[in-house]
Design an enzyme around this catalytic site. Structure first.
Site, PDB file in Angstrom:
ATOM      1  N   SER A 166       0.852  -1.197   0.000  1.00 34.30           N
ATOM      2  CA  SER A 166       0.000   0.000   0.000  1.00 34.30           C
ATOM      3  C   SER A 166       0.879   1.237   0.000  1.00 34.30           C
ATOM      4  O   SER A 166       1.661   1.441  -0.924  1.00 34.30           O
ATOM      5  CB  SER A 166      -0.947  -0.031   1.214  1.00 34.30           C
ATOM      6  OG  SER A 166      -1.860   1.031   1.180  1.00 34.30           O
ATOM      7  N   THR A 167       0.811   2.057   1.041  1.00 33.14           N
ATOM      8  CA  THR A 167       1.562   3.310   1.079  1.00 33.14           C
ATOM      9  C   THR A 167       3.054   3.066   0.872  1.00 33.14           C
ATOM     10  O   THR A 167       3.672   2.289   1.590  1.00 33.14           O
ATOM     11  CB  THR A 167       1.344   4.028   2.425  1.00 33.14           C
ATOM     12  OG1 THR A 167      -0.044   4.086   2.704  1.00 33.14           O
ATOM     13  CG2 THR A 167       1.933   5.425   2.403  1.00 33.14           C
TER      14      THR A 167
ATOM     15  N   HIS B 167      -2.779  -1.055  -3.216  1.00 36.70           N
ATOM     16  CA  HIS B 167      -3.935  -0.194  -2.965  1.00 36.70           C
ATOM     17  C   HIS B 167      -3.835   1.067  -3.816  1.00 36.70           C
ATOM     18  O   HIS B 167      -2.927   1.872  -3.645  1.00 36.70           O
ATOM     19  CB  HIS B 167      -3.996   0.201  -1.486  1.00 36.70           C
ATOM     20  CG  HIS B 167      -4.283  -0.947  -0.574  1.00 36.70           C
ATOM     21  ND1 HIS B 167      -3.932  -0.944   0.762  1.00 36.70           N
ATOM     22  CD2 HIS B 167      -4.886  -2.146  -0.788  1.00 36.70           C
ATOM     23  CE1 HIS B 167      -4.308  -2.080   1.329  1.00 36.70           C
ATOM     24  NE2 HIS B 167      -4.886  -2.829   0.405  1.00 36.70           N
TER      25      HIS B 167
ATOM     26  N   MET C  14       0.167   1.035   5.150  1.00 44.06           N
ATOM     27  CA  MET C  14      -0.541   1.411   6.375  1.00 44.06           C
ATOM     28  C   MET C  14      -1.668   0.420   6.637  1.00 44.06           C
ATOM     29  O   MET C  14      -2.339  -0.033   5.716  1.00 44.06           O
ATOM     30  CB  MET C  14      -1.118   2.824   6.189  1.00 44.06           C
ATOM     31  CG  MET C  14      -1.900   3.341   7.381  1.00 44.06           C
ATOM     32  SD  MET C  14      -0.804   3.765   8.742  1.00 44.06           S
ATOM     33  CE  MET C  14      -2.002   4.388   9.922  1.00 44.06           C
TER      34      MET C  14
ATOM     35  N   ASP D   2      -4.276  -4.820   6.248  1.00 40.33           N
ATOM     36  CA  ASP D   2      -4.739  -5.642   5.131  1.00 40.33           C
ATOM     37  C   ASP D   2      -3.621  -6.583   4.683  1.00 40.33           C
ATOM     38  O   ASP D   2      -2.502  -6.148   4.430  1.00 40.33           O
ATOM     39  CB  ASP D   2      -5.176  -4.746   3.966  1.00 40.33           C
ATOM     40  CG  ASP D   2      -5.866  -5.524   2.863  1.00 40.33           C
ATOM     41  OD1 ASP D   2      -6.466  -6.565   3.174  1.00 40.33           O
ATOM     42  OD2 ASP D   2      -5.803  -5.090   1.703  1.00 40.33           O
TER      43      ASP D   2
END
Length: 362
Positions: free
Chosen positions: A182-183, A208, A301, A304
């Site tokens: 993600s991030t 994401h 972050m 998940d």
């Protein structure tokens, strides 16, 4: 804790007003300034530097990419891109991500005020995530006043049952690598995938990212990598030398088709507040690949992927996490380690070797 000081840079008065109001209304966030262009932002930043910047990319006087590169060279700062949901906007945003931006929030051309008000929780979450970024890992490469209502956090059960509820499939020698991030993941994936030779196990990826942006991201990586990289389509084969990225706004699942692997690209509710969800992909890999798989969880972050990686490990898969030092945000890997789903943690620069090791496992 000190509040997160945020600056909004956008030439739209509507965006500045609505985004400024929703950020100011969020606990623990303080709006420093909302300005119309980067030159005004630079003047304000001489007096007080923000913790996070929410930045448009298409602006007069100085474009967002130029501004982003300037501040990353001077003082690396977490930047959340606020971009229009268009193909052109997606391409520009990919350039911004390559220049060091950590997240992207989309905005439409029409119905802007209503859309931003409805997306308040997503924006606030992106700002909070950005504030936790390890700025040493940021590298440059050549509202309303209504209270925010939390979205129900669904698990992968909303998409498919656990592996224990299905019959094991016959053996196959095909190997699969499943990656969730993600991030900070756009640059991390670029570093991993560009290091791989043309011959690799088939790779399935959840990053994401909003719809439309994953196609531009995949196209950009495909031009840089020896392996084929593309946005996944329903029924795509998972082949050696190919990396499939889940489309934004859709879940991606692995399935067996005889001795081969394919992907299903489907609609469904948000899982762990994401679509695509890493947990959904990892659970499907646990069910249909088991010991033939390698699971990798990288910078991001939240949590998940943590539950899904544990399911993969219990199904016999090898599991790897990106280590804390090399993560932009050590959230998703940390949760996976905490839950016992990680066999070992490795630096970002070592992940390509873990992938290639799958070729020698029989």
């Amino acid at each position: 804790m000190n509040p997160i000081n945020v600056m909004v840079v956008d030439d739209s008065a509507v965006v500045r007003k609505v985004v400024g109001e929703m950020l100011a209304a969020a606990p623990g966030i303080q709006l420093l300034h909302a300005v119309a262009d980067p030159l005004l932002a630079l003047e304000r930043m001489k007096r007080q530097w923000p913790d996070v910047i929410v930045l448009d990319v298409e602006m007069p006087r100085m474009d967002g990419i130029t501004f982003l590169k300037k501040i990353m060279a001077e003082r690396p700062t977490p930047v959340v891109i606020c971009s229009t949901l268009t193909e052109k906007g997606a391409e520009t945003t990919m350039a911004a991500m390559a220049a060091g931006a950590v997240a992207v929030i989309t905005k439409p051309k029409l119905g802007l005020k209503e859309f931003l008000s409805e997306s308040a929780q997503e924006l606030v979450a992106a700002v909070r995530a950005a504030a936790q970024v390890n700025t040493r890992r940021l590298t440059v490469r050549p509202a309303s006043q209504l209270p925010l209502q939390p979205v129900a956090k669904l698990t992968a059960d909303a998409i498919l049952p656990p592996a224990s509820e299905t019959r094991a499939l016959p053996q196959t020698t095909e190997r699969v690598v499943a990656i969730g991030t993600s991030t900070g993941g756009t640059l991390a994936l670029e570093e991993v995938l560009t290091a791989l030779p043309r011959v690799t196990p088939g790779i399935v990826i959840v990053q994401h990212m909003p719809e439309k942006f994953t196609a531009a991201f995949a196209d950009r990586l495909n031009k840089l990598c020896q392996v084929e990289v593309r946005e996944a389509r329903h029924n795509d084969r998972v082949l050696p030398g190919r990396a499939l990225i889940a489309p934004g706004g859709k879940h991606m699942l692995l399935r067996r088709d005889g001795a081969q692997y394919c992907v299903d690209v489907i609609d469904g509710p948000l899982v762990n507040r994401h679509r695509p969800s890493v947990d959904v992909l990892f659970r499907s890999v646990a069910k249909h690949a088991g010991a033939n798989a390698l699971g990798i969880i990288m910078t991001g972050m939240g949590d998940d992927g943590a539950a899904g990686l544990l399911e993969m490990r219990k199904a016999g898969a090898r599991t790897v996490a990106q280590d804390e030092e090399s993560c932009v945000v050590y959230g998703m890997p940390k949760e996976a380690v905490k839950r016992g789903g990680v066999e070992k943690s490795v630096p970002l620069k070592g992940i390509d070797r873990e992938i290639l090791a799958q070729l020698t496992i029989r």
